[in-house]
Design an enzyme around this catalytic site. Structure first.
Site, short mmCIF file in Angstrom:
data_model
loop_
_atom_site.label_atom_id
_atom_site.label_comp_id
_atom_site.label_asym_id
_atom_site.label_seq_id
_atom_site.Cartn_x
_atom_site.Cartn_y
_atom_site.Cartn_z
CG HIS A 155 -2.07 -1.04 1.28
ND1 HIS A 155 -3.64 -1.30 0.43
CD2 HIS A 155 -2.16 -1.83 1.51
CE1 HIS A 155 -4.07 -2.02 0.54
NE2 HIS A 155 -3.09 -3.09 1.76
CB ALA A 186 19.35 -14.37 9.02
#
Length: 181
Positions: free
Chosen positions: A98, A140
């Site tokens: 969005h 990670a």
């Protein structure tokens, strides 16, 4: 009005089907069903349980690529994943989100491209419009907001270069894919 309702129903049904495919046994069965939904996936791909795919017809995955447990692959704006790519457990790749500055909070996004020999480590997030260059590594937990140059190791939030990777990569992950998992 009826057509709009039918379109929403089809979208919801596809979402449910894609969610169920991620939990079926056997890589080959998962690949077959996704190919039936128009995904362009090589037969020598490892799709581990719990993965989620949004809009399979805009997804392309190359030979020897491994998609880990609970990975989310959002292909609504297009997602291209090259050969011998390792996408680890719980990675999220987004092509649509969005616009927080838009008065209507409308959706915006772009295609994501992940080139050959990339390793995206566990719980990394890749945002819309990003290209991850050949041989790059995403550490990670990293959040990738910009393109990653080839053979670069990035980490952090937002992801920044932390190292360089060997450029002489020749491994073939398709040899590691077990046919019954």
């Amino acid at each position: 009005m009826i057509n709009n309702g039918f379109t929403k129903f089809k979208g919801s049904l596809l979402y449910i089907i894609c969610g169920m495919i991620g939990w079926l046994p056997f890589h080959t069965l998962r690949i077959l069903l996704l190919r039936m939904l128009k995904a362009d996936i090589n037969w020598r791909v490892g799709l581990y349980r719990g993965f989620e795919i949004r809009r399979p017809r805009k997804l392309k995955i190359g030979r020897g690529t491994i998609i880990g447990h609970n990975a989310l692959l959002d292909a609504r704006m297009g997602l291209i994943i090259g050969d011998n790519v390792n996408i680890s457990n719980e990675v999220m790749i987004w092509t649509l989100h969005h616009d927080y500055n838009d008065a209507n909070f409308s959706q915006t996004g772009q295609q994501v491209i992940i080139e050959d020999y990339v390793w995206v480590c566990s719980r990394a997030v890749i945002l819309p419009g990003v290209t991850i260059g050949k041989g790059a590594v995403v550490a990670a937990g990293a959040v990738v907001t910009r393109n990653v140059m080839p053979y670069t190791v990035v980490g952090g939030v937002p992801a920044k270069q932390i190292a360089k990777r060997n450029e002489n990569l020749t491994y073939d992950l398709s040899n590691a894919i077990l046919p019954i998992i």
